[in-house]
Design a protein around this motif. Structure first.
Motif, PDB file in Angstrom:
ATOM      1  N   UNK A  20     -18.401 -43.320   0.249  1.00  0.00           N
ATOM      2  CA  UNK A  20     -19.074 -42.527  -0.448  1.00  0.00           C
ATOM      3  C   UNK A  20     -18.304 -42.104  -1.615  1.00  0.00           C
ATOM      4  N   UNK A  21     -19.224 -41.499  -2.607  1.00  0.00           N
ATOM      5  CA  UNK A  21     -18.766 -40.701  -3.848  1.00  0.00           C
ATOM      6  C   UNK A  21     -19.376 -39.686  -4.125  1.00  0.00           C
ATOM      7  N   UNK A  22     -18.817 -38.800  -4.717  1.00  0.00           N
ATOM      8  CA  UNK A  22     -19.154 -37.311  -5.298  1.00  0.00           C
ATOM      9  C   UNK A  22     -18.568 -37.263  -6.736  1.00  0.00           C
ATOM     10  N   UNK A  23     -19.634 -37.584  -7.643  1.00  0.00           N
ATOM     11  CA  UNK A  23     -18.871 -37.716  -9.097  1.00  0.00           C
ATOM     12  C   UNK A  23     -18.011 -38.788  -9.191  1.00  0.00           C
ATOM     13  N   UNK A  24     -16.951 -38.702  -9.471  1.00  0.00           N
ATOM     14  CA  UNK A  24     -16.063 -39.531  -9.921  1.00  0.00           C
ATOM     15  C   UNK A  24     -14.757 -39.964  -8.653  1.00  0.00           C
ATOM     16  N   UNK A  25     -15.056 -38.930  -7.510  1.00  0.00           N
ATOM     17  CA  UNK A  25     -14.194 -38.891  -6.479  1.00  0.00           C
ATOM     18  C   UNK A  25     -14.707 -40.008  -5.548  1.00  0.00           C
ATOM     19  N   UNK A  26     -13.873 -40.913  -4.890  1.00  0.00           N
ATOM     20  CA  UNK A  26     -14.272 -41.496  -4.027  1.00  0.00           C
ATOM     21  C   UNK A  26     -14.039 -41.181  -2.356  1.00  0.00           C
ATOM     22  N   UNK A  27     -14.939 -41.389  -1.624  1.00  0.00           N
ATOM     23  CA  UNK A  27     -14.723 -40.769  -0.149  1.00  0.00           C
ATOM     24  C   UNK A  27     -14.412 -42.135   0.572  1.00  0.00           C
ATOM     25  N   UNK A  28     -13.272 -42.163   1.266  1.00  0.00           N
ATOM     26  CA  UNK A  28     -13.018 -43.545   2.060  1.00  0.00           C
ATOM     27  C   UNK A  28     -13.437 -42.931   3.759  1.00  0.00           C
ATOM     28  N   UNK A  29     -13.830 -44.226   4.521  1.00  0.00           N
ATOM     29  CA  UNK A  29     -13.965 -43.801   5.897  1.00  0.00           C
ATOM     30  C   UNK A  29     -12.785 -43.221   6.423  1.00  0.00           C
ATOM     31  N   UNK A  30     -12.955 -42.055   7.284  1.00  0.00           N
ATOM     32  CA  UNK A  30     -11.728 -41.367   7.965  1.00  0.00           C
ATOM     33  C   UNK A  30     -11.289 -40.155   6.936  1.00  0.00           C
ATOM     34  N   UNK A  31     -11.544 -40.091   5.752  1.00  0.00           N
ATOM     35  CA  UNK A  31     -11.374 -38.902   5.000  1.00  0.00           C
ATOM     36  C   UNK A  31     -11.957 -37.808   5.682  1.00  0.00           C
ATOM     37  N   UNK A  32     -11.166 -36.338   5.459  1.00  0.00           N
ATOM     38  CA  UNK A  32     -11.898 -35.232   5.842  1.00  0.00           C
ATOM     39  C   UNK A  32     -12.762 -34.762   4.729  1.00  0.00           C
ATOM     40  N   UNK A  33     -14.229 -34.631   5.435  1.00  0.00           N
ATOM     41  CA  UNK A  33     -15.228 -34.008   4.738  1.00  0.00           C
ATOM     42  C   UNK A  33     -15.316 -32.388   4.567  1.00  0.00           C
ATOM     43  N   UNK A  34     -15.281 -32.087   5.899  1.00  0.00           N
ATOM     44  CA  UNK A  34     -15.272 -30.371   6.011  1.00  0.00           C
ATOM     45  C   UNK A  34     -14.298 -29.913   6.967  1.00  0.00           C
ATOM     46  N   UNK A  35     -13.991 -28.710   6.667  1.00  0.00           N
ATOM     47  CA  UNK A  35     -13.009 -28.228   7.586  1.00  0.00           C
ATOM     48  C   UNK A  35     -13.255 -26.612   7.743  1.00  0.00           C
ATOM     49  N   UNK A  36     -13.167 -26.328   8.998  1.00  0.00           N
ATOM     50  CA  UNK A  36     -13.379 -24.897   9.298  1.00  0.00           C
ATOM     51  C   UNK A  36     -12.210 -24.428  10.044  1.00  0.00           C
ATOM     52  N   UNK A  37     -11.307 -23.709   9.334  1.00  0.00           N
ATOM     53  CA  UNK A  37     -10.069 -23.123   9.565  1.00  0.00           C
ATOM     54  C   UNK A  37     -10.422 -21.900  10.856  1.00  0.00           C
ATOM     55  N   UNK A  38      -9.685 -21.953  11.613  1.00  0.00           N
ATOM     56  CA  UNK A  38      -9.764 -20.709  12.813  1.00  0.00           C
ATOM     57  C   UNK A  38      -9.551 -19.526  12.330  1.00  0.00           C
ATOM     58  N   UNK A  39      -8.577 -19.210  11.487  1.00  0.00           N
ATOM     59  CA  UNK A  39      -8.329 -17.842  10.662  1.00  0.00           C
ATOM     60  C   UNK A  39      -8.563 -18.349   9.173  1.00  0.00           C
ATOM     61  N   UNK A  40      -8.903 -17.172   8.524  1.00  0.00           N
ATOM     62  CA  UNK A  40      -9.342 -17.285   7.061  1.00  0.00           C
ATOM     63  C   UNK A  40      -8.126 -17.714   6.399  1.00  0.00           C
ATOM     64  N   UNK A  41      -8.354 -18.563   5.217  1.00  0.00           N
ATOM     65  CA  UNK A  41      -7.225 -18.929   4.502  1.00  0.00           C
ATOM     66  C   UNK A  41      -6.977 -18.074   3.412  1.00  0.00           C
ATOM     67  N   UNK A  42      -5.798 -18.117   2.885  1.00  0.00           N
ATOM     68  CA  UNK A  42      -5.597 -17.308   1.660  1.00  0.00           C
ATOM     69  C   UNK A  42      -6.065 -18.093   0.386  1.00  0.00           C
ATOM     70  N   UNK A  43      -5.976 -17.463  -0.778  1.00  0.00           N
ATOM     71  CA  UNK A  43      -6.396 -18.241  -2.143  1.00  0.00           C
ATOM     72  C   UNK A  43      -5.825 -19.379  -2.208  1.00  0.00           C
ATOM     73  N   UNK A  44      -4.178 -19.392  -2.216  1.00  0.00           N
ATOM     74  CA  UNK A  44      -3.320 -20.311  -2.396  1.00  0.00           C
ATOM     75  C   UNK A  44      -3.948 -21.567  -1.378  1.00  0.00           C
ATOM     76  N   UNK A  45      -4.133 -21.241  -0.186  1.00  0.00           N
ATOM     77  CA  UNK A  45      -4.069 -22.318   0.695  1.00  0.00           C
ATOM     78  C   UNK A  45      -5.493 -23.084   0.416  1.00  0.00           C
ATOM     79  N   UNK A  46      -6.443 -22.280   0.161  1.00  0.00           N
ATOM     80  CA  UNK A  46      -7.758 -22.923  -0.275  1.00  0.00           C
ATOM     81  C   UNK A  46      -7.828 -23.675  -1.522  1.00  0.00           C
ATOM     82  N   UNK A  47      -7.067 -23.197  -2.487  1.00  0.00           N
ATOM     83  CA  UNK A  47      -6.574 -24.134  -3.726  1.00  0.00           C
ATOM     84  C   UNK A  47      -6.062 -25.549  -3.193  1.00  0.00           C
ATOM     85  N   UNK A  48      -5.303 -25.553  -2.432  1.00  0.00           N
ATOM     86  CA  UNK A  48      -5.040 -26.723  -1.987  1.00  0.00           C
ATOM     87  C   UNK A  48      -5.816 -27.613  -1.391  1.00  0.00           C
TER      88      UNK A  48
END
Length: 553
Positions: A346-374
């Motif tokens: 699939x694609x979103x804008x110019x980004x191509x999504x391949x089979x097996x790529x992470x689509x959504x992530x739900x961290x157990x503990x809240x991520x910091x701003x730096x971790x989110x930016x990554x």
């Protein structure tokens, strides 16, 4: 009375038999006898097909998840927290016209109706040779055990109900409710009569002696909290739970192995509603994998044939539920998906999504701003406080367009332990529905010992369950009823009826007002009314108003 029971007089056995097929994994392969009448068909050689029909009637009973989940501490709805007025969840305008209660009533009485046919025909209408008397007695015992299960489902929800123990052969409206105490007495009588003639380890899918002991333990445990409790109900519950455990070590397999799709027939499962291929029907119609899920097919990189399933129902876990898992609790990984992967290009804008790529992530503990930016420039990230639907999707300035606060309005870690294989939208899946497990027998024992004034044994049983999950022995030094409810949530979420657990222990009002976000925002719970469900209006009408409504409805 219930239309399922009344109509049996018209339909008689010929039509009843058209629904008795119960083919499933390692169980029975049934032939289609729908063209035969009851008089032509019933003999001691094929009478077991009537028993099989009771199991078939149980399937719909264990698809009614709303009454088990909504309006509790660990489950809520996927609607807007500030405006959703789901009556089952927030107890607003809860009334006798609800289809959920009508289904709960009707499905359980269908089981009772078929059980009554077995008891009557096996006792009065089939000639048994002496060598088959044990077959007769075992068939009657299965029927009485499953009838008790249906009545227990009903009494916990509605209080005293109509007790019908005879095969219905004519239409009647002359039905009245027995008291709650009388209903419990009948349930106990059925189980005590059934247990001696049930097998401890029958063929897969049958109701066993240990399953009946587990159920009777739970019946005594539940009655122990009532005003009409027996003086030794807690003690009886503890002893019966020990009998159901029968020395089985739950640590012989991991929690993940218990729910492995290829290990559905395993020694921890005392009783399950079975599905699968075989016989005349494919029996691929279980929707268990679809509950506690949002519409993941709306995510980029996902289609309707994704490996997780499609949404069925409106329930979701609460933040409180997710917070219960300790970091070393292996049940978390086996229970929920914190990462969702693409199954199509699939694609979103110019980004191509391949089979097996992470689509959504739900961290157990809240991520910091730096971790989110990554992460945010590669996939959706939903922090623990972003699961509920509060408002429309919000673009975050300066962050990649992939990220919105609520891509699907509601986003949360979906359930994993009910994952299925080979399901489809039209028919559902093959996974069995576990009804009783030995792990719950331990938790019943813990609660019963606590009530009986034996806290040391309560701690022992709690630690057995916790050690399997964490590898840590002696986690509990003491236990409270809240500890037991939390452990039941971790171990049994989505399997047992959470509403019944909270009602039984007297914790329903307290815990929904602490942990259910919709109830906190605008709940209307009234303990003088809502500790019982409304009797379905249709049943009152069919009884010519002989069946009385519960107070407040």
């Amino acid at each position: 009375m219930n239309r399922y029971i009344k109509n049996i007089g018209r339909l008689l056995l010929g039509l009843a038999l058209s629904f008795t097929t119960y083919s499933c994994n390692d169980y029975l392969e049934e032939e289609n006898y729908t063209n035969l009448t009851g008089e032509d068909f019933i003999s001691e050689d094929n009478a077991d097909r009537l028993v099989v029909g009771i199991y078939d009637a149980l399937r719909p009973v264990y698809k009614g998840y709303d009454v088990a989940m909504l309006g509790t501490d660990i489950f809520t709805t996927q609607g807007n927290v500030s405006t959703d007025l789901s009556s089952l969840n927030v107890y607003f305008n809860l009334n006798s016209s609800s289809g959920s209660f009508s289904s709960e009533w009707g499905r359980n009485y269908s089981v009772i109706s078929k059980a009554n046919i077995v008891v009557n025909r096996f006792t009065n209408e089939i000639s048994w040779v002496d060598s088959n008397l044990s077959v007769r007695d075992n068939g009657i015992a299965q029927a009485k055990g499953l009838r008790a299960l249906a009545y227990f489902n009903l009494v916990q929800q509605f209080g005293g109900v109509v007790i019908s123990l005879e095969e219905i052969t004519e239409i009647s409206s002359d039905y009245t409710r027995s008291t709650e105490e009388e209903t419990y007495t009948q349930i106990i009588t059925d189980l005590e009569e059934a247990i001696p003639d049930l097998e401890a380890y029958p063929e897969t899918g049958r109701f066993s002696k240990r399953a009946a002991q587990h159920l009777l333990a739970k019946v005594y445990l539940t009655r122990a909290y009532t005003s009409f409790a027996g003086s030794d109900d807690f003690e009886k519950a503890a002893a019966l739970a020990e009998s159901a455990i029968d020395g089985y070590d739950i640590k012989s397999q991991t929690y993940a192995q218990v729910f492995d799709y290829d290990n559905q027939v395993n020694d921890e499962v005392l009783f399950a509603i079975q599905y699968g291929a075989g016989g005349d029907y494919e029996d691929r119609n279980n929707n268990k994998h679809s509950i506690l899920m949002y519409s993941v097919d709306q995510l980029p990189g996902m289609n309707r044939q994704n490996p997780y399933g499609f949404r069925d129902g409106n329930a979701m876990p609460t933040e409180f539920f997710y917070s219960l898992f300790d970091d070393n609790d292996t049940r978390e990984e086996a229970t929920i998906h914190r990462t969702l992967f693409a199954n199509v290009v699939d694609s979103v804008g110019t980004d191509i999504i391949a089979v097996g790529d992470t689509v959504a992530y739900f961290p157990k503990n809240a991520l910091t701003a730096d971790q989110l930016a990554d992460k945010l420039d590669r996939y959706y990230v939903y922090q623990p406080d972003q699961y509920y639907y509060n408002d429309a999707p919000v673009d975050v300035p300066g962050v990649n367009y992939l990220y919105t606060k609520n891509q699907n309005t509601t986003n949360f870690p979906i359930f994993k332990k009910f994952d299925d294989v080979g399901f489809d939208e039209a028919e559902g899946g093959y996974r069995d529905t576990f009804v009783f497990r030995v792990a719950e027998s331990h938790l019943i024992a813990a609660e019963a010992y606590l009530g009986a004034g034996n806290p040391a044994m309560a701690v022992n049983h709690m630690n057995i369950v916790r050690e399997r999950a964490t590898g840590v022995a002696n986690h509990y030094a003491s236990v409270t009823i809240d500890d037991i409810l939390d452990e039941r949530a971790l171990e049994l979420a989505g399997e047992t009826n959470r509403w019944n657990d909270l009602k039984r222990t007297g914790k329903l009002e307290e815990r929904i007002k602490l942990y259910n976000p919709h109830v906190i925002d605008h709940g209307s719970f009234d303990p003088s009314v809502h500790l019982l469900r409304p009797i379905p209006a249709t049943e009152i009408i069919l009884s010519d108003n002989n069946i009385e409504q519960n107070p407040g409805y």
